[in-house]
Design a protein around this motif. Structure first.
Motif, mmCIF file in Angstrom:
data_model
loop_
_atom_site.group_PDB
_atom_site.id
_atom_site.type_symbol
_atom_site.label_atom_id
_atom_site.label_comp_id
_atom_site.label_asym_id
_atom_site.label_seq_id
_atom_site.Cartn_x
_atom_site.Cartn_y
_atom_site.Cartn_z
ATOM 1 N N ALA A 1 1.007 -1.519 0.203
ATOM 2 C CA ALA A 1 -0.167 0.029 0.293
ATOM 3 C C ALA A 1 0.801 1.516 0.158
ATOM 4 C CB ALA A 1 -1.164 -0.113 1.494
ATOM 5 N N ALA A 2 2.164 1.445 0.001
ATOM 6 C CA ALA A 2 2.877 2.709 0.783
ATOM 7 C C ALA A 2 3.417 2.531 -0.840
ATOM 8 C CB ALA A 2 3.566 1.993 2.221
ATOM 9 N N LEU A 3 3.965 1.780 -1.407
ATOM 10 C CA LEU A 3 4.528 2.169 -2.109
ATOM 11 C C LEU A 3 3.267 2.304 -3.164
ATOM 12 C CD1 LEU A 3 7.477 1.210 -4.298
ATOM 13 C CD2 LEU A 3 6.429 -1.522 -4.157
ATOM 14 N N ALA A 4 2.329 1.767 -3.672
ATOM 15 C CA ALA A 4 1.438 2.701 -4.543
ATOM 16 C C ALA A 4 1.307 3.455 -4.337
ATOM 17 C CB ALA A 4 0.234 1.174 -4.264
ATOM 18 N N ARG A 5 1.639 4.170 -3.022
ATOM 19 C CA ARG A 5 0.808 5.239 -2.206
ATOM 20 C C ARG A 5 1.943 6.069 -3.209
ATOM 21 N NH1 ARG A 5 0.089 6.177 2.831
ATOM 22 N NH2 ARG A 5 2.100 5.546 3.300
ATOM 23 N N GLU A 6 3.229 5.734 -2.643
ATOM 24 C CA GLU A 6 4.488 6.871 -2.665
ATOM 25 C C GLU A 6 4.786 7.367 -4.328
ATOM 26 O OE1 GLU A 6 9.442 6.564 -2.204
ATOM 27 O OE2 GLU A 6 7.642 6.212 -0.056
ATOM 28 N N THR A 7 4.231 5.872 -5.301
ATOM 29 C CA THR A 7 5.262 6.294 -6.601
ATOM 30 C C THR A 7 3.774 6.168 -7.448
ATOM 31 O OG1 THR A 7 4.543 3.336 -6.926
ATOM 32 C CG2 THR A 7 7.088 3.933 -6.006
ATOM 33 N N GLY A 8 2.582 5.501 -7.068
ATOM 34 C CA GLY A 8 1.450 6.128 -8.717
ATOM 35 C C GLY A 8 1.551 5.035 -8.921
ATOM 36 N N GLU A 9 2.853 4.057 -8.800
ATOM 37 C CA GLU A 9 2.915 2.944 -9.860
ATOM 38 C C GLU A 9 1.664 2.014 -9.160
ATOM 39 O OE1 GLU A 9 4.290 3.433 -13.113
ATOM 40 O OE2 GLU A 9 6.150 4.763 -12.419
ATOM 41 N N SER A 10 1.686 0.924 -10.662
ATOM 42 C CA SER A 10 1.024 -0.109 -10.324
ATOM 43 C C SER A 10 1.632 -1.366 -9.344
ATOM 44 C CB SER A 10 0.235 -1.110 -11.987
ATOM 45 O OG SER A 10 1.848 -1.246 -12.667
ATOM 46 N N VAL A 11 1.047 -1.953 -8.287
ATOM 47 C CA VAL A 11 1.532 -2.712 -7.562
ATOM 48 C C VAL A 11 0.490 -3.928 -7.119
ATOM 49 C CG1 VAL A 11 2.778 -2.934 -5.104
ATOM 50 C CG2 VAL A 11 2.897 -1.195 -6.429
ATOM 51 N N ALA A 12 1.790 -5.161 -7.423
ATOM 52 C CA ALA A 12 0.457 -6.552 -7.477
ATOM 53 C C ALA A 12 1.462 -6.950 -6.266
ATOM 54 C CB ALA A 12 1.008 -7.295 -8.237
ATOM 55 N N ILE A 13 0.526 -7.637 -5.133
ATOM 56 C CA ILE A 13 0.697 -8.405 -4.411
ATOM 57 C C ILE A 13 0.094 -10.146 -4.590
ATOM 58 C CG2 ILE A 13 0.630 -8.926 -1.892
ATOM 59 C CD1 ILE A 13 0.172 -6.003 -0.808
ATOM 60 N N ILE A 14 1.002 -10.812 -4.820
ATOM 61 C CA ILE A 14 1.074 -12.494 -5.012
ATOM 62 C C ILE A 14 1.151 -12.864 -3.483
ATOM 63 C CG2 ILE A 14 1.073 -14.752 -5.839
ATOM 64 C CD1 ILE A 14 2.079 -12.899 -8.624
ATOM 65 N N ASP A 15 -0.510 -13.835 -3.170
ATOM 66 C CA ASP A 15 -0.020 -14.548 -1.692
ATOM 67 C C ASP A 15 0.234 -15.586 -2.328
ATOM 68 O OD1 ASP A 15 -0.617 -15.614 0.278
ATOM 69 O OD2 ASP A 15 -2.820 -15.162 1.045
ATOM 70 N N GLY A 16 1.427 -16.265 -2.018
ATOM 71 C CA GLY A 16 2.318 -17.894 -2.613
ATOM 72 C C GLY A 16 2.181 -18.214 -1.559
ATOM 73 N N SER B 1 9.800 3.585 4.965
ATOM 74 C CA SER B 1 11.407 3.419 4.411
ATOM 75 C C SER B 1 12.051 2.263 3.213
ATOM 76 C CB SER B 1 12.465 3.238 5.832
ATOM 77 O OG SER B 1 13.820 3.606 5.216
ATOM 78 N N MET B 2 11.231 1.318 4.323
ATOM 79 C CA MET B 2 11.707 0.001 2.611
ATOM 80 C C MET B 2 11.125 0.872 1.710
ATOM 81 S SD MET B 2 10.972 -2.913 5.401
ATOM 82 C CE MET B 2 11.467 -3.830 3.812
ATOM 83 N N ALA B 3 9.926 1.983 1.998
ATOM 84 C CA ALA B 3 9.167 1.566 0.389
ATOM 85 C C ALA B 3 10.069 2.667 -0.449
ATOM 86 C CB ALA B 3 7.671 2.310 0.488
ATOM 87 N N ASP B 4 10.599 3.275 0.280
ATOM 88 C CA ASP B 4 11.840 4.354 -0.819
ATOM 89 C C ASP B 4 12.036 3.985 -0.660
ATOM 90 O OD1 ASP B 4 9.847 6.523 0.072
ATOM 91 O OD2 ASP B 4 11.472 7.031 2.494
ATOM 92 N N GLU B 5 13.378 2.477 -0.615
ATOM 93 C CA GLU B 5 14.443 1.960 -0.780
ATOM 94 C C GLU B 5 13.602 1.265 -1.804
ATOM 95 O OE1 GLU B 5 16.248 -2.063 0.579
ATOM 96 O OE2 GLU B 5 16.516 -0.394 1.819
ATOM 97 N N ILE B 6 12.526 0.671 -1.995
ATOM 98 C CA ILE B 6 12.524 0.164 -3.534
ATOM 99 C C ILE B 6 12.242 0.758 -4.808
ATOM 100 C CG2 ILE B 6 10.037 -1.644 -4.392
ATOM 101 C CD1 ILE B 6 10.385 -2.840 -1.463
ATOM 102 N N ALA B 7 11.270 2.269 -4.295
ATOM 103 C CA ALA B 7 10.772 2.610 -5.205
ATOM 104 C C ALA B 7 12.973 3.325 -5.655
ATOM 105 C CB ALA B 7 10.759 4.404 -4.978
ATOM 106 N N GLU B 8 13.072 3.903 -4.706
ATOM 107 C CA GLU B 8 14.634 4.524 -5.855
ATOM 108 C C GLU B 8 15.815 3.139 -6.172
ATOM 109 O OE1 GLU B 8 15.979 6.174 -1.983
ATOM 110 O OE2 GLU B 8 14.568 7.954 -2.143
ATOM 111 N N GLY B 9 15.130 1.818 -6.457
ATOM 112 C CA GLY B 9 15.812 0.851 -7.267
ATOM 113 C C GLY B 9 17.116 0.648 -6.080
ATOM 114 N N ARG B 10 17.248 1.098 -4.360
ATOM 115 C CA ARG B 10 18.376 0.676 -3.955
ATOM 116 C C ARG B 10 18.170 -0.738 -3.500
ATOM 117 N NH1 ARG B 10 18.274 3.773 0.625
ATOM 118 N NH2 ARG B 10 16.385 5.248 0.349
#
Length: 368
Positions: free
Chosen positions: A149-164, A359-368
């Protein structure tokens, strides 16, 4: 205003069938049709096409795609095939196509594919993050739901969660969903699906976040095969900018395959009794076979108290590898939010857990 559409299809029967679909789909005008791309290149300029549907089962057509794109740089091109293939789609995108469809298709599938053309560029850079724990009760689902939810809100990009988490997936509970289809049906049907039809198996939470829920019964877990999970992840990458995988605890063929296919693997353990570091060390040994494990593995400890940089360093030294993140013990706040049918990052954005997730969402969005 209707899309001026040119159809290129070698098979005469399929040509007639697809022509009928286009003609009967509001918003599309079949301006011309050809049996091969060579003829289309030389003749369709007068029609000023806005959309080209290209049969790529004919290899000669696929070879001419760069020429089509050069001659019609502002025209959307969608490749068509009888079967979806991740490598074929990647080649298409690199050559200038904007989308991919399985033929024959319906008018609804055509409309949705065209609507999603703007997301195709993101598919080139799609990132898959797997979340794995050597033992249960690691806080994976809590983290992934809030992080998605944080990643979707921050980036405005499409995010999927797969419950595996095939036997005990709880993602539907976290988001209060009643899915019509789950990962079991998606894997069962995957060989017949295209990206646009797979998307219908996901439940949209909002404009940017979608969930593929876990199996409805534990005994259905065995129907999700390693091959099926591979195809599912590859196809999901062509739809969503970010794909988060909530995997079953413990090492299984399916979980290991998902980690192999991911760009990053978050290795998780919950602080509870003192054996977490040893469990993480044992799990870590499995991933050392990857040449690039140092770049791809992200150790995370949850329910850490005190949640300080000093404590993070203690865990790093004990593990013998840098810990990416530690999450504070906010069990009561997380539970309270869940009882209210909400995620903690929405109910209390300034909570220490919410800030750590951001903070984790920021890291993913920035490609770190």
């Amino acid at each position: 205003m209707a899309y001026r559409t040119v159809l290129i299809e070698e098979n005469q029967v399929m040509l007639e069938r697809l022509s009928s679909v286009i003609k009967n789909t509001p918003g599309f005008d079949l301006s011309a049709r050809y049996r091969n791309a060579g003829d289309a290149l030389g003749q369709m300029q007068a029609f000023k096409p806005e959309l080209i549907l290209l049969d790529i089962d004919n290899e000669r057509n696929g070879a001419l795609l760069p020429d089509l794109k050069k001659s019609y740089p502002h025209t959307a091109i969608i490749g068509m095939s009888r079967k979806w293939d991740s490598e074929a789609q990647s080649r298409l995108m690199r050559s200038g196509a904007g989308g991919f469809m399985i033929k024959p298709f319906t008018g609804e599938e055509l409309r949705e594919t065209v609507q999603n053309l703007g997301n195709s560029a993101a598919a080139h850079h799609s990132e898959v993050v797997a979340f794995f724990s050597p033992k249960g009760k690691s806080g994976k689902t809590t983290l992934i739901s809030n992080l998605g939810a944080a990643l979707a809100r921050e980036t405005g990009e499409s995010v999927a969660i797969i419950d595996g988490d095939l036997q005990f997936g709880d993602m539907s509970v976290f988001f209060n969903l009643t899915p019509q289809s789950t990962i079991v049906e998606a894997v069962r049907d995957i060989s017949f699906l295209s990206p646009v039809t797979l998307k219908s198996y996901f439940v949209p939470v909002n404009d940017h976040l979608s969930i593929l829920c876990g199996a409805s019964k534990p005994d259905l877990a065995e129907t999700v095969t390693m091959e099926g999970m591979t195809s599912l992840i590859k196809m999901a990458k062509s739809i969503f900018r970010y794909v988060l995988l909530d995997l079953s605890s413990g090492f299984s063929d399916v979980a290991c395959t998902a980690c192999e296919l991911s760009d990053k693997t978050v290795l998780m353990a919950m602080v509870n009794g003192g054996y977490e570091v040893e469990h993480m060390k044992r799990a870590f040994e499995i991933f050392r076979c990857w040449d690039d494990y140092k770049e791809r593995i992200r150790p995370v400890f949850t329910r850490v108290s005190p949640c300080t940089d000093e404590e993070k360093e203690v865990f790093s030294k004990a593990l013998g590898f840098p810990v990416a993140h530690i999450l504070p013990n906010e069990y009561l706040a997380v539970s309270s939010a869940a009882d209210n049918g909400r995620l903690l990052i929405d109910q209390d954005p300034n909570n220490p857990f919410s800030l750590a997730v951001d903070s984790m969402a920021d890291e993913i969005a920035e490609g770190r």
